[in-house]
Design a protein around this motif. Structure first.
Motif, PDB file in Angstrom:
ATOM      1  N   LEU A   1       0.835  -1.207   0.000  1.00 35.56           N
ATOM      2  CA  LEU A   1       0.000   0.000   0.000  1.00 35.56           C
ATOM      3  C   LEU A   1       0.864   1.249   0.000  1.00 35.56           C
ATOM      4  N   GLU A   2       1.926   1.268   0.801  1.00 37.01           N
ATOM      5  CA  GLU A   2       2.771   2.457   0.873  1.00 37.01           C
ATOM      6  C   GLU A   2       3.432   2.736  -0.467  1.00 37.01           C
ATOM      7  N   GLU A   3       3.873   1.667  -1.148  1.00 41.92           N
ATOM      8  CA  GLU A   3       4.471   1.851  -2.476  1.00 41.92           C
ATOM      9  C   GLU A   3       3.452   2.435  -3.448  1.00 41.92           C
ATOM     10  N   PHE A   4       2.243   1.897  -3.430  1.00 45.93           N
ATOM     11  CA  PHE A   4       1.233   2.385  -4.361  1.00 45.93           C
ATOM     12  C   PHE A   4       0.863   3.834  -4.063  1.00 45.93           C
ATOM     13  N   ALA A   5       0.640   4.149  -2.793  1.00 48.00           N
ATOM     14  CA  ALA A   5       0.278   5.525  -2.435  1.00 48.00           C
ATOM     15  C   ALA A   5       1.393   6.494  -2.783  1.00 48.00           C
ATOM     16  N   THR A   6       2.633   6.049  -2.626  1.00 52.54           N
ATOM     17  CA  THR A   6       3.771   6.887  -3.001  1.00 52.54           C
ATOM     18  C   THR A   6       3.799   7.101  -4.502  1.00 52.54           C
ATOM     19  N   TRP A   7       3.569   6.039  -5.270  1.00 49.01           N
ATOM     20  CA  TRP A   7       3.532   6.178  -6.734  1.00 49.01           C
ATOM     21  C   TRP A   7       2.462   7.192  -7.143  1.00 49.01           C
ATOM     22  N   CYS A   8       1.289   7.132  -6.500  1.00 44.26           N
ATOM     23  CA  CYS A   8       0.225   8.081  -6.831  1.00 44.26           C
ATOM     24  C   CYS A   8       0.672   9.519  -6.593  1.00 44.26           C
TER      25      CYS A   8
ATOM     26  N   LEU B   1       3.748  10.632  -6.486  1.00 40.71           N
ATOM     27  CA  LEU B   1       4.784  10.940  -7.473  1.00 40.71           C
ATOM     28  C   LEU B   1       4.169  11.213  -8.838  1.00 40.71           C
ATOM     29  N   ALA B   2       3.137  10.458  -9.205  1.00 45.20           N
ATOM     30  CA  ALA B   2       2.485  10.670 -10.494  1.00 45.20           C
ATOM     31  C   ALA B   2       1.847  12.050 -10.568  1.00 45.20           C
ATOM     32  N   GLU B   3       1.289  12.519  -9.463  1.00 48.06           N
ATOM     33  CA  GLU B   3       0.726  13.872  -9.435  1.00 48.06           C
ATOM     34  C   GLU B   3       1.814  14.927  -9.623  1.00 48.06           C
ATOM     35  N   GLU B   4       2.992  14.622  -9.134  1.00 44.58           N
ATOM     36  CA  GLU B   4       4.099  15.581  -9.196  1.00 44.58           C
ATOM     37  C   GLU B   4       4.839  15.540 -10.529  1.00 44.58           C
ATOM     38  N   HIS B   5       5.059  14.314 -11.043  1.00 46.97           N
ATOM     39  CA  HIS B   5       5.951  14.157 -12.199  1.00 46.97           C
ATOM     40  C   HIS B   5       5.295  13.536 -13.428  1.00 46.97           C
ATOM     41  N   GLY B   6       4.004  13.241 -13.361  1.00 47.99           N
ATOM     42  CA  GLY B   6       3.321  12.663 -14.511  1.00 47.99           C
ATOM     43  C   GLY B   6       3.017  11.186 -14.308  1.00 47.99           C
TER      44      GLY B   6
ATOM     45  N   PRO C   1      12.411  11.798 -13.038  1.00 45.68           N
ATOM     46  CA  PRO C   1      13.849  11.913 -12.792  1.00 45.68           C
ATOM     47  C   PRO C   1      14.444  10.548 -12.430  1.00 45.68           C
ATOM     48  N   THR C   2      15.653  10.313 -12.899  1.00 51.14           N
ATOM     49  CA  THR C   2      16.284   9.003 -12.755  1.00 51.14           C
ATOM     50  C   THR C   2      16.308   8.518 -11.311  1.00 51.14           C
ATOM     51  N   GLU C   3      16.529   9.427 -10.373  1.00 53.53           N
ATOM     52  CA  GLU C   3      16.659   9.004  -8.980  1.00 53.53           C
ATOM     53  C   GLU C   3      15.348   8.493  -8.388  1.00 53.53           C
ATOM     54  N   LEU C   4      14.226   8.700  -9.097  1.00 54.88           N
ATOM     55  CA  LEU C   4      12.927   8.227  -8.615  1.00 54.88           C
ATOM     56  C   LEU C   4      12.465   6.946  -9.308  1.00 54.88           C
ATOM     57  N   SER C   5      13.288   6.410 -10.195  1.00 56.73           N
ATOM     58  CA  SER C   5      12.869   5.238 -10.963  1.00 56.73           C
ATOM     59  C   SER C   5      12.890   3.952 -10.151  1.00 56.73           C
ATOM     60  N   ASP C   6      13.627   3.937  -9.040  1.00 53.59           N
ATOM     61  CA  ASP C   6      13.714   2.751  -8.186  1.00 53.59           C
ATOM     62  C   ASP C   6      12.854   2.968  -6.946  1.00 53.59           C
ATOM     63  N   PRO C   7      11.802   2.143  -6.736  1.00 55.91           N
ATOM     64  CA  PRO C   7      10.942   2.347  -5.558  1.00 55.91           C
ATOM     65  C   PRO C   7      11.687   2.287  -4.235  1.00 55.91           C
ATOM     66  N   GLY C   8      12.825   1.599  -4.198  1.00 55.18           N
ATOM     67  CA  GLY C   8      13.577   1.486  -2.966  1.00 55.18           C
ATOM     68  C   GLY C   8      14.649   2.540  -2.786  1.00 55.18           C
ATOM     69  N   ALA C   9      14.740   3.489  -3.691  1.00 62.01           N
ATOM     70  CA  ALA C   9      15.792   4.496  -3.642  1.00 62.01           C
ATOM     71  C   ALA C   9      15.575   5.484  -2.497  1.00 62.01           C
ATOM     72  N   GLY C  10      16.667   6.044  -2.035  1.00 57.80           N
ATOM     73  CA  GLY C  10      16.590   7.034  -0.970  1.00 57.80           C
ATOM     74  C   GLY C  10      15.787   8.251  -1.367  1.00 57.80           C
ATOM     75  N   ALA C  11      15.875   8.643  -2.643  1.00 61.99           N
ATOM     76  CA  ALA C  11      15.125   9.804  -3.103  1.00 61.99           C
ATOM     77  C   ALA C  11      13.622   9.569  -2.998  1.00 61.99           C
ATOM     78  N   VAL C  12      13.186   8.320  -3.221  1.00 66.14           N
ATOM     79  CA  VAL C  12      11.760   8.000  -3.094  1.00 66.14           C
ATOM     80  C   VAL C  12      11.336   8.065  -1.632  1.00 66.14           C
ATOM     81  N   ALA C  13      12.166   7.523  -0.746  1.00 67.52           N
ATOM     82  CA  ALA C  13      11.860   7.576   0.685  1.00 67.52           C
ATOM     83  C   ALA C  13      11.788   9.016   1.160  1.00 67.52           C
ATOM     84  N   ALA C  14      12.696   9.849   0.667  1.00 65.93           N
ATOM     85  CA  ALA C  14      12.688  11.258   1.064  1.00 65.93           C
ATOM     86  C   ALA C  14      11.429  11.956   0.556  1.00 65.93           C
ATOM     87  N   PHE C  15      11.018  11.639  -0.673  1.00 68.41           N
ATOM     88  CA  PHE C  15       9.788  12.211  -1.221  1.00 68.41           C
ATOM     89  C   PHE C  15       8.591  11.800  -0.362  1.00 68.41           C
TER      90      PHE C  15
END
Length: 621
Positions: free
Chosen positions: A249-256, A258-263, A270-284
């Protein structure tokens, strides 16, 4: 030249088309698909998951099994007949650990024949819904169905798409097969709703619009839902539910968010957001906790409203064959999906030009290496809360038609899947949810598929427009219907408007459309329907044939019940109003529909006595 087995990559070079004519895949296609599929790790057969049943030998020697409930068992050879079903971890004597999936091998089945409605929920609007059919309307349909003795509703896929506009209109190209689309929420029933937030003037225009406008509906609903969330976000039940749903659920809600922000397509982020486990995703996620929480809350409300809508009646939910390549599931499982390929179908009676459905396929060996988890979660998420599952294009569990990028639908090839494992996983999920399962087995069906489905208690699809036999001779282990969302309505067939629609919206030759219509008319009129019959009489004639079927589930089309001419979708078209056509009668007025009453009289009495299932339901073979 006949069909043959697959090569080492699972590609079937020779195959038979829908006319049983031998075909051969172009060498260039084979070479390209081999490159996409790649080579599995050498130890996959030793470390990959094992799917078996009680009483069978998994072939792993002496095992120490840690069961789902935490208990441990030691087994050697065949599993005991009382071995617990489920998803376990097994350790072999050499220390190798692998997933052990133990299935009953047979789906749950109801014990008596029943009837129900097929529903395109977005089309089932009412005076209370905001221009698009919603879960409140589904509740109305359930109450109406129960009142007349029906036992199920079969709905279009309710899965989520990106929470941005323009929204993907096709229910069969979702962003995820695990979570639902909040556009189906009945807004005034969520906690925290305030009537002062209601955009009255815009809503009035939307309710009377001639087509379903998902974009306008979501643009009205989203701010009202967000305001309601902010008033109710501290509900302790939400926190408990969210914790239970965990990381998916957390991954899906995060994707939603991110989709509002970046399409809506993660491949453009941005490349740093392409990996769901990346630090940039956690920070977002941390920076945008409220937005992520909002999307989690929407899923909670969808669960609550679906449970309220079904309230014990079986709602058969539809599992699409795949997902959007830019969507949430593709983001999470990008290493399991094939890049540069989509799935579809070769030319057949449904579409003589072939079809490209736009979804990237799962690579079979990568799916195994992932312990089948993407498939397990997709099946479980779709079944959840409603008691039924329809598997769209069930042949895709055996083989899928892969189409290389930039190619036509005719340029593809079949790639094989581990069907025995996938079908037994479906049986396990069905058993746990007490959910009936229907396999949509229309089109080109290879030998062995009907037998494999029947063995597991997966109901086949019997469609009047496709069957030569009288419905009285159809099998019991089936869902029987007149038409589908991809085929003509009775009225559209009878008055010729569907043929005109096909010619206007596809490149199909006129002679193909005309001959196809004549074939269907022959089935409709085989009981002696007069040539000058009015549309309502044609509909009644079709369903008089249907109710002769002994099939376990008898499905009536809402489009036919209200004499709609247009089918919901014409396959292979992009310039038609597919998936946007509302029912001409609001669902809160169906009780006054004389046309619907005709069909209800035909099904009165169905389900009054138990059926004689080929094998007692819910037992393993």
């Amino acid at each position: 030249m006949a069909a043959d087995g697959p090569d080492a990559w699972g590609i079937q070079e020779h195959w038979l088309d829908s006319d049983d004519q031998p075909q051969r895949v172009a060498p260039a296609t084979i070479e390209r698909l081999r490159a996409v599929i790649g080579t599995p790790p050498a130890d996959l057969d030793r470390t990959g998951p094992v799917v078996t049943r009680p009483g069978r030998d998994p072939g792993l020697g002496r095992l120490r099994v840690t069961c789902e409930d935490g208990s441990e068992r030691e087994v050697e050879g065949a599993l005991p007949d009382d071995f617990p079903l489920g998803y376990h971890r097994a350790r072999t004597e050499d220390g190798t650990e692998r997933r052990l999936i133990v299935s009953p091998g047979r789906c749950w089945l109801p014990d008596r024949q029943t009837w129900g409605w097929t529903v395109q929920l977005y089309a089932a609007r009412s005076s209370a819904s905001w221009g698009i059919g919603d879960l409140g309307d589904l509740r109305t349909l359930r109450e109406w169905t129960e009142e007349h003795g029906g036992g199920f509703l079969l709905v279009n896929p309710l899965h989520a798409v990106a929470p941005t506009t323009p929204m993907e209109p096709s229910p069969y190209l979702p962003a995820t097969r695990r979570f639902r689309n909040p556009v189906y929420l009945r807004v005034d029933e969520v906690p925290g709703y305030d009537e002062a937030d209601l955009p009255a003037e815009a809503l009035a225009r939307l309710v009377t619009a001639p087509l379903v406008d998902r974009d306008a509906a979501w643009e009205l609903k989203r701010p009202v839902l967000l305001a309601a969330y902010r008033r109710s976000a501290d509900d302790p039940e939400l926190a408990t539910w969210r914790a239970q749903r965990g990381g998916a659920l957390e991954e899906f809600a995060t994707w939603c968010a991110l989709a509002e922000e970046h399409g809506p397509d993660w491949r453009t982020w941005p490349t740093e957001l392409s990996d769901p486990g990346a630090g940039a995703v956690a920070a977002f996620r941390e920076r945008h906790a409220e937005r992520v929480g909002f999307h989690a809350w929407l899923q909670w409300q969808l669960d609550v409203q679906l449970e309220r809508a079904s309230d014990g009646l079986t709602v058969i939910q539809d599992l699409p064959i795949g997902v959007s390549g830019g969507g949430a599931d593709a983001w999470v499982w990008q290493d399991v999906l094939a890049a540069g390929v989509t799935v579809g179908a070769p030319p057949d009676a449904l579409n003589t030009l072939g079809q490209d459905w736009g979804s990237p396929p799962l690579v079979p060996w990568r799916l195994r290496a992932a312990d089948y988890e993407p498939f397990v979660q997709s099946v479980r998420g779709t079944i959840a809360g409603a008691g039924g599952l329809r598997i769209d294009h069930v042949m895709g569990l055996f083989r899928l038609w892969w189409i290389p990028a930039e190619g036509e639908a005719t340029d593809g090839a079949y790639v094989r899947y581990p069907s025995d494992d996938l079908l037994d996983i479906v049986a396990l999920e069905s058993h746990r949810a007490r959910a009936v399962v229907v396999g949509e087995d229309l089109g080109t069906v290879e030998p062995g598929v009907p037998e494999a489905l029947a063995e597991r208690g997966i109901l086949s699809y019997q469609v009047l427009w496709f069957e030569e036999d009288d419905p009285a001779d159809w099998p019991e282990a089936a869902l029987a219907t007149v038409t589908t969302h991809d085929l003509p309505t009775v009225v559209g067939l009878w008055n010729g408007s569907d043929a005109e629609d096909q010619l206007a919206s596809t490149g199909m030759p006129e002679e193909d459309v005309a001959s196809g219509r004549q074939e269907l008319l022959a089935k409709l009129t085989r009981d002696g329907l007069a040539a000058d019959a009015v549309p309502a009489e044609a509909v009644e004639a079709a369903y008089r044939q249907l109710v002769r079927a002994p099939s376990l589930l008898i499905a009536l089309s809402l489009e036919d019940a209200v004499l709609e001419e247009r089918r919901p979708n014409v396959p292979g078209t992009v310039d038609r109003d597919n998936w946007r056509i509302p029912l001409p009668v609001p669902v809160d007025e169906l009780t006054r529909s004389a046309e619907a009453a005709r069909l209800l009289r035909l099904v009165a009495g169905i389900g009054q006595s138990p059926t004689q299932n080929p094998r007692p339901p819910n037992q393993s073979p």
